[in-house]
Design a protein around this motif. Structure first.
Motif, PDB file in Angstrom:
ATOM      1  N   ARG A 145       0.836  -1.197   0.000  1.00 27.40           N
ATOM      2  CA  ARG A 145       0.000   0.000   0.000  1.00 27.40           C
ATOM      3  C   ARG A 145       0.873   1.249   0.000  1.00 27.40           C
ATOM      4  O   ARG A 145       1.894   1.312   0.682  1.00 27.40           O
ATOM      5  N   THR A 146       0.460   2.247  -0.762  1.00 29.98           N
ATOM      6  CA  THR A 146       1.144   3.532  -0.752  1.00 29.98           C
ATOM      7  C   THR A 146       0.799   4.277   0.528  1.00 29.98           C
ATOM      8  O   THR A 146      -0.128   3.901   1.268  1.00 29.98           O
ATOM      9  N   ALA A 147       1.519   5.360   0.783  1.00 30.39           N
ATOM     10  CA  ALA A 147       1.220   6.181   1.955  1.00 30.39           C
ATOM     11  C   ALA A 147      -0.208   6.727   1.873  1.00 30.39           C
ATOM     12  O   ALA A 147      -0.909   6.817   2.885  1.00 30.39           O
ATOM     13  N   GLY A 148      -0.648   7.081   0.657  1.00 20.98           N
ATOM     14  CA  GLY A 148      -2.020   7.557   0.489  1.00 20.98           C
ATOM     15  C   GLY A 148      -3.033   6.476   0.821  1.00 20.98           C
ATOM     16  O   GLY A 148      -4.048   6.738   1.477  1.00 20.98           O
ATOM     17  N   GLU A 149      -2.762   5.249   0.374  1.00 22.70           N
ATOM     18  CA  GLU A 149      -3.671   4.144   0.674  1.00 22.70           C
ATOM     19  C   GLU A 149      -3.677   3.826   2.169  1.00 22.70           C
ATOM     20  O   GLU A 149      -4.736   3.547   2.748  1.00 22.70           O
ATOM     21  N   GLU A 150      -2.504   3.859   2.785  1.00 18.94           N
ATOM     22  CA  GLU A 150      -2.439   3.615   4.223  1.00 18.94           C
ATOM     23  C   GLU A 150      -3.248   4.668   4.978  1.00 18.94           C
ATOM     24  O   GLU A 150      -4.000   4.346   5.905  1.00 18.94           O
ATOM     25  N   ALA A 151      -3.094   5.917   4.573  1.00 22.44           N
ATOM     26  CA  ALA A 151      -3.821   6.991   5.238  1.00 22.44           C
ATOM     27  C   ALA A 151      -5.326   6.854   5.054  1.00 22.44           C
ATOM     28  O   ALA A 151      -6.106   6.962   6.017  1.00 22.44           O
ATOM     29  N   ARG A 152      -5.749   6.601   3.828  1.00 17.50           N
ATOM     30  CA  ARG A 152      -7.184   6.464   3.561  1.00 17.50           C
ATOM     31  C   ARG A 152      -7.775   5.259   4.314  1.00 17.50           C
ATOM     32  O   ARG A 152      -8.921   5.297   4.769  1.00 17.50           O
ATOM     33  N   THR A 153      -6.991   4.196   4.441  1.00 14.76           N
ATOM     34  CA  THR A 153      -7.458   3.009   5.150  1.00 14.76           C
ATOM     35  C   THR A 153      -7.671   3.315   6.628  1.00 14.76           C
ATOM     36  O   THR A 153      -8.686   2.929   7.217  1.00 14.76           O
ATOM     37  N   LEU A 154      -6.735   4.027   7.237  1.00 13.32           N
ATOM     38  CA  LEU A 154      -6.889   4.403   8.644  1.00 13.32           C
ATOM     39  C   LEU A 154      -8.086   5.327   8.845  1.00 13.32           C
ATOM     40  O   LEU A 154      -8.868   5.161   9.782  1.00 13.32           O
ATOM     41  N   VAL A 155      -8.239   6.299   7.967  1.00 16.09           N
ATOM     42  CA  VAL A 155      -9.338   7.262   8.091  1.00 16.09           C
ATOM     43  C   VAL A 155     -10.688   6.558   7.971  1.00 16.09           C
ATOM     44  O   VAL A 155     -11.661   6.941   8.631  1.00 16.09           O
ATOM     45  N   ALA A 156     -10.759   5.503   7.171  1.00 12.82           N
ATOM     46  CA  ALA A 156     -12.018   4.786   6.965  1.00 12.82           C
ATOM     47  C   ALA A 156     -12.366   3.851   8.114  1.00 12.82           C
ATOM     48  O   ALA A 156     -13.509   3.393   8.207  1.00 12.82           O
ATOM     49  N   GLN A 157     -11.409   3.572   8.998  1.00 13.55           N
ATOM     50  CA  GLN A 157     -11.624   2.558  10.024  1.00 13.55           C
ATOM     51  C   GLN A 157     -12.282   3.076  11.297  1.00 13.55           C
ATOM     52  O   GLN A 157     -12.731   2.288  12.122  1.00 13.55           O
ATOM     53  N   THR A 158     -12.324   4.377  11.493  1.00 13.00           N
ATOM     54  CA  THR A 158     -12.873   4.911  12.734  1.00 13.00           C
ATOM     55  C   THR A 158     -13.554   6.244  12.459  1.00 13.00           C
ATOM     56  O   THR A 158     -13.597   6.711  11.308  1.00 13.00           O
ATOM     57  N   ASN A 159     -14.115   6.848  13.492  1.00 14.58           N
ATOM     58  CA  ASN A 159     -14.706   8.183  13.352  1.00 14.58           C
ATOM     59  C   ASN A 159     -14.266   9.102  14.483  1.00 14.58           C
ATOM     60  O   ASN A 159     -14.913  10.115  14.763  1.00 14.58           O
ATOM     61  N   VAL A 160     -13.166   8.750  15.138  1.00 11.83           N
ATOM     62  CA  VAL A 160     -12.645   9.531  16.256  1.00 11.83           C
ATOM     63  C   VAL A 160     -11.211   9.950  15.951  1.00 11.83           C
ATOM     64  O   VAL A 160     -10.411   9.142  15.464  1.00 11.83           O
ATOM     65  N   ALA A 161     -10.881  11.202  16.239  1.00 10.61           N
ATOM     66  CA  ALA A 161      -9.546  11.709  15.950  1.00 10.61           C
ATOM     67  C   ALA A 161      -9.191  12.812  16.934  1.00 10.61           C
ATOM     68  O   ALA A 161     -10.041  13.300  17.692  1.00 10.61           O
ATOM     69  N   THR A 162      -7.941  13.224  16.891  1.00  9.30           N
ATOM     70  CA  THR A 162      -7.482  14.379  17.659  1.00  9.30           C
ATOM     71  C   THR A 162      -7.337  15.556  16.711  1.00  9.30           C
ATOM     72  O   THR A 162      -6.624  15.473  15.709  1.00  9.30           O
ATOM     73  N   LEU A 163      -8.024  16.630  17.014  1.00  7.74           N
ATOM     74  CA  LEU A 163      -8.004  17.840  16.193  1.00  7.74           C
ATOM     75  C   LEU A 163      -7.073  18.860  16.829  1.00  7.74           C
ATOM     76  O   LEU A 163      -7.204  19.175  18.017  1.00  7.74           O
ATOM     77  N   ALA A 164      -6.138  19.383  16.050  1.00  6.62           N
ATOM     78  CA  ALA A 164      -5.241  20.438  16.516  1.00  6.62           C
ATOM     79  C   ALA A 164      -5.610  21.750  15.837  1.00  6.62           C
ATOM     80  O   ALA A 164      -5.696  21.816  14.608  1.00  6.62           O
ATOM     81  N   THR A 165      -5.852  22.768  16.649  1.00  4.39           N
ATOM     82  CA  THR A 165      -6.191  24.099  16.144  1.00  4.39           C
ATOM     83  C   THR A 165      -5.278  25.120  16.811  1.00  4.39           C
ATOM     84  O   THR A 165      -4.468  24.781  17.680  1.00  4.39           O
ATOM     85  N   LEU A 166      -5.422  26.384  16.414  1.00  6.96           N
ATOM     86  CA  LEU A 166      -4.610  27.459  16.978  1.00  6.96           C
ATOM     87  C   LEU A 166      -5.478  28.403  17.787  1.00  6.96           C
ATOM     88  O   LEU A 166      -6.465  28.954  17.281  1.00  6.96           O
ATOM     89  N   SER A 167      -5.120  28.593  19.053  1.00  2.63           N
ATOM     90  CA  SER A 167      -5.861  29.500  19.915  1.00  2.63           C
ATOM     91  C   SER A 167      -5.546  30.951  19.556  1.00  2.63           C
ATOM     92  O   SER A 167      -4.626  31.225  18.772  1.00  2.63           O
ATOM     93  N   ASP A 168      -6.297  31.866  20.167  1.00  2.75           N
ATOM     94  CA  ASP A 168      -6.143  33.270  19.773  1.00  2.75           C
ATOM     95  C   ASP A 168      -4.778  33.838  20.128  1.00  2.75           C
ATOM     96  O   ASP A 168      -4.356  34.846  19.562  1.00  2.75           O
ATOM     97  N   ASP A 169      -4.051  33.213  21.061  1.00  2.00           N
ATOM     98  CA  ASP A 169      -2.706  33.684  21.380  1.00  2.00           C
ATOM     99  C   ASP A 169      -1.627  32.940  20.592  1.00  2.00           C
ATOM    100  O   ASP A 169      -0.435  33.092  20.852  1.00  2.00           O
ATOM    101  N   GLY A 170      -2.064  32.102  19.630  1.00  2.00           N
ATOM    102  CA  GLY A 170      -1.126  31.399  18.778  1.00  2.00           C
ATOM    103  C   GLY A 170      -0.660  30.061  19.295  1.00  2.00           C
ATOM    104  O   GLY A 170       0.110  29.371  18.607  1.00  2.00           O
TER     105      GLY A 170
END
Length: 281
Positions: free
Chosen positions: A38-63
């Protein structure tokens, strides 16, 4: 001064001789047919399809970075769909700054969680509209049915993460990157993690795995063989020989196109290995 040399993975550096004091695995004794992975793209798509829970990283107002646990869905091109509230800090962050990344990790049942696969998807979020919004909302509700309880709350907003960078890690020493196009054009592997199938092969078909390793895996001196991973293209094996243990791979005749196809592909592989095995006597 510590001697630092690059390891065979190309991504890590380790102290000393690059092998942490362990001897290298014995090389194959016969030629091993090329086996697609599997390519890196296939590996990534396979992982994304296996669950519906993730860790989201965002930027707060102070950076400063802010990480949160979220649910998600994915569109046909792998774009993650998020449905977040501005009552949460990550919702306010996305409303102000579209830069974000999502980490999706495979469930790890072994002792070392860092041996599990994971993927980081980085990019910018947008609020979909029109037909795309309808499709994204339907995808999210299908992936997270409980969202129906708060789907109409005014503080919730639907976002699409436009993937710009992809970094896949398959465990120690296994990692690669993919660009946005490669990720979008890849398909999730219908075989998935195949844990039940791997357990079944090891528990009930050790003899077949051993013949595969001997006849097709390059180790005619193999005394044992265990399946360590399976995907749509083949099986990864760990073989035990008088010379030591070594990993090898045996490929299917054709890629598996549906989850139920793994059994037929493995049966064909066993037949081919038996046909290629030397006749005793």
């Amino acid at each position: 001064m510590t001697d630092i040399t690059a390891s065979a993975t190309g991504d890590h550096q380790v102290a000393g001789d690059g092998r942490a004091g362990r001897p290298p695995p014995p090389p194959p004794l016969t030629q091993v047919p090329a086996s697609r992975r599997r390519t890196a793209g296939e590996e990534a798509r396979t992982l994304v399809a296996q669950t519906n829970v993730a860790t989201l990283a965002t930027l707060s107002d102070d950076g400063t970075p802010w990480a949160s646990l979220v649910s998600y869905a994915a569109l046909d091109d792998g774009s993650p769909v998020l449905f977040v509230s501005t009552l949460a800090e990550h919702g306010r962050n996305l409303d102000r700054d579209p830069r974000a990344s999502l980490v999706v990790a495979a469930a790890e049942r072994r002792k070392d969680p860092l041996a599990a696969g994971r993927v980081t998807l980085a990019g910018r979020v947008t609020r979909p509209s029109g037909e795309i919004e309808r499709v994204a909302r339907a995808a999210y509700l299908a992936s997270v049915p409980t969202a129906a309880m708060y789907a109409e709350f005014g503080d919730f907003s639907l976002y699409l993460l436009g993937v710009e960078r992809v970094r896949w890690v398959g465990g120690y020493g296994r990692m690669d990157s993919a660009d946005a196009e490669a990720y979008a054009n890849a398909e999730a592997d219908p075989v998935g993690e195949a844990r039940a199938a791997i357990t079944h092969l090891n528990d009930d078909h050790a003899d077949a795995l051993l013949i595969m390793a001997q006849a097709l895996g390059g180790y005619p001196d193999a005394e044992t063989a265990r399946c360590t991973a399976a995907d749509r293209y083949g099986l990864d094996l760990m073989v035990g020989t008088p010379r030591g243990s070594a990993p090898t791979r045996v490929g299917f005749a054709e890629p598996v196109t549906e989850p139920a196809g793994l059994r037929a592909a493995t049966v064909e592989l066993t037949r081919r290995a038996r046909a290629a095995a030397p006749v005793a006597g």
